[in-house]
Design a protein around this motif. Structure first.
Motif, short mmCIF file in Angstrom:
data_model
loop_
_atom_site.label_atom_id
_atom_site.label_comp_id
_atom_site.label_asym_id
_atom_site.label_seq_id
_atom_site.Cartn_x
_atom_site.Cartn_y
_atom_site.Cartn_z
N ARG A 41 9.51 -2.88 -11.35
CA ARG A 41 9.18 -3.24 -9.96
C ARG A 41 8.95 -1.96 -9.15
N ALA A 42 9.78 -0.95 -9.39
CA ALA A 42 9.63 0.31 -8.66
C ALA A 42 8.34 1.01 -9.05
N THR A 43 8.01 1.04 -10.34
CA THR A 43 6.82 1.78 -10.76
C THR A 43 5.54 1.10 -10.31
N HIS A 44 5.54 -0.22 -10.29
CA HIS A 44 4.33 -0.91 -9.83
C HIS A 44 4.15 -0.76 -8.32
N SER A 45 5.25 -0.75 -7.57
CA SER A 45 5.15 -0.50 -6.14
C SER A 45 4.69 0.92 -5.87
N ILE A 46 5.23 1.88 -6.61
CA ILE A 46 4.82 3.28 -6.45
C ILE A 46 3.35 3.44 -6.80
N TRP A 47 2.90 2.77 -7.87
CA TRP A 47 1.48 2.85 -8.21
C TRP A 47 0.61 2.39 -7.03
N MET A 48 1.01 1.31 -6.40
CA MET A 48 0.23 0.81 -5.28
C MET A 48 0.25 1.80 -4.11
N LYS A 49 1.38 2.46 -3.89
CA LYS A 49 1.45 3.47 -2.82
C LYS A 49 0.51 4.64 -3.14
N TRP A 50 0.46 5.04 -4.40
CA TRP A 50 -0.50 6.08 -4.79
C TRP A 50 -1.92 5.64 -4.46
N TYR A 51 -2.21 4.38 -4.79
CA TYR A 51 -3.56 3.88 -4.53
C TYR A 51 -3.88 3.90 -3.04
N LEU A 52 -2.95 3.46 -2.23
CA LEU A 52 -3.19 3.45 -0.78
C LEU A 52 -3.43 4.85 -0.24
N ASN A 53 -2.81 5.85 -0.83
CA ASN A 53 -3.05 7.23 -0.41
C ASN A 53 -4.45 7.71 -0.76
N VAL A 54 -5.11 7.00 -1.67
CA VAL A 54 -6.49 7.32 -2.02
C VAL A 54 -7.47 6.59 -1.11
N VAL A 55 -7.26 5.30 -0.93
CA VAL A 55 -8.29 4.47 -0.28
C VAL A 55 -8.18 4.42 1.23
N LEU A 56 -6.97 4.38 1.78
CA LEU A 56 -6.87 4.21 3.23
C LEU A 56 -7.30 5.43 4.04
N PRO A 57 -6.95 6.66 3.66
CA PRO A 57 -7.34 7.80 4.49
C PRO A 57 -8.84 7.90 4.77
N PRO A 58 -9.72 7.84 3.77
CA PRO A 58 -11.15 7.96 4.10
C PRO A 58 -11.67 6.78 4.89
N ILE A 59 -11.17 5.58 4.64
CA ILE A 59 -11.61 4.41 5.40
C ILE A 59 -11.22 4.57 6.87
N LEU A 60 -10.00 5.02 7.13
CA LEU A 60 -9.54 5.18 8.50
C LEU A 60 -10.23 6.36 9.18
N LEU A 61 -10.50 7.41 8.43
CA LEU A 61 -11.22 8.54 9.00
C LEU A 61 -12.62 8.12 9.43
N ALA A 62 -13.28 7.32 8.60
CA ALA A 62 -14.61 6.82 8.94
C ALA A 62 -14.55 5.93 10.18
N ASP A 63 -13.53 5.10 10.26
CA ASP A 63 -13.42 4.19 11.39
C ASP A 63 -13.12 4.94 12.69
N VAL A 64 -12.11 5.78 12.66
CA VAL A 64 -11.64 6.43 13.89
C VAL A 64 -12.57 7.54 14.35
N CYS A 65 -13.04 8.34 13.42
CA CYS A 65 -13.78 9.56 13.80
C CYS A 65 -15.30 9.43 13.68
N LEU A 66 -15.77 8.57 12.79
CA LEU A 66 -17.21 8.43 12.60
C LEU A 66 -17.76 7.14 13.19
N GLY A 67 -16.89 6.23 13.59
CA GLY A 67 -17.35 4.96 14.12
C GLY A 67 -18.08 4.12 13.11
N ARG A 68 -17.69 4.22 11.84
CA ARG A 68 -18.36 3.50 10.76
C ARG A 68 -17.37 2.60 10.04
N SER A 69 -17.83 1.42 9.64
CA SER A 69 -17.06 0.54 8.78
C SER A 69 -17.64 0.59 7.37
N VAL A 70 -16.80 0.93 6.42
CA VAL A 70 -17.23 1.05 5.03
C VAL A 70 -17.03 -0.29 4.33
#
Length: 254
Positions: free
Chosen positions: A68-97
């Motif tokens: 349970r811990a390793t699968h949750s950690i895997w998902m946290k790793w994934y979120l550290n990959v996908v959320l930052p660029p999506i949010l950067l595009a939204d907040v700073c570029l005004g774009r929805s990916v």
């Protein structure tokens, strides 16, 4: 709304990210069709082969451990990959990916982590849209079906997975704010963490994911990381025992 091809928006995000040390790690999370590395579809995530790879990664460190811990950690790793660029595009570029789960592919590292998400559709100008409109696809076309899939293939609950989303979402917006300063777009994106409902009275799975108690940042729901044998608590752990320990760094913003 004017569309930008996937390769172009990925370059724009990476250039913006690497322009400041505070967001440099946001680069590379999204790639376009020209990236020829092997990929997997969403349906392969936490499938038997992928789970075995993740298990082998942690088995190098622990003789026995709670998956349970390793699968949750895997998902946290994934979120550290996908959320930052999506949010950067939204907040700073005004774009929805465009990132519907059935429209993307996943570049997988040797240890089972997602190294990048390969997108195939154009991004759009979302400058005139409110946050619940421009971020709806991320939440309900990508993250909601992903969490359903992960919960079905693991013993981690949807509440824990959504708490991971809220934790990373809040942390990455704060990272962006530390670099760019406050802005209307950023404040609007932060509204998703406070509203109990989306328009139409749809329950908001991010509501109150993060709380501040006497200035201390704390998750509302535990990520289960403390279940590993080394008892490493994340820095926002709500488990009472964690408050009595010196917290160890667990990643970019855990």
């Amino acid at each position: 709304m004017t569309g930008i091809p996937p390769a172009a928006i990925c370059r724009a995000i990476d250039e913006l990210a690497t322009s400041h040390e505070g967001t440099a790690s946001f680069a590379g999370g999204l790639v376009g069709p020209e990236d020829l590395r092997p990929t997997l579809p969403a349906d392969a995530l936490l499938g038997s082969s992928h789970r075995a790879t993740i298990h082998a990664r942690f088995a190098k460190q622990f003789d026995q451990f709670d998956e349970r811990a390793t699968h949750s950690i895997w998902m946290k790793w994934y979120l550290n990959v996908v959320l930052p660029p999506i949010l950067l595009a939204d907040v700073c570029l005004g774009r929805s990916v465009s990132i519907g789960l059935d429209q993307v592919r996943f570049v997988i590292a040797e240890d089972g982590r997602v190294a990048a998400v390969r997108i195939h559709d154009a991004s759009v100008d979302s400058g005139q849209l409110g946050p619940f409109t421009r971020l709806r696809s991320l939440m309900f076309d990508h993250l909601a079906p992903l969490i359903d899939l992960l919960a079905d293939r693991s013993e981690v609950t949807r509440r824990v997975y959504w708490s991971n989303v809220g934790n990373t979402y809040e942390a990455m917006l704060r990272r962006i704010e530390s670099v760019t300063g406050a802005s209307q777009r950023l404040r609007e994106a932060q509204q998703l963490l406070a509203a109990p409902y989306w328009p139409g009275r749809q329950a908001n799975p991010l509501a109150d994911a993060i709380q501040y108690r006497d200035g201390v940042r704390q998750r509302r729901i535990c990520c289960l990381q403390y279940l590993l044998p080394d008892r490493r608590f994340c820095s926002a752990c709500p488990v009472p025992d964690a408050r009595a320990h010196s917290l160890l760094p667990t990643g970019r913003d855990d």
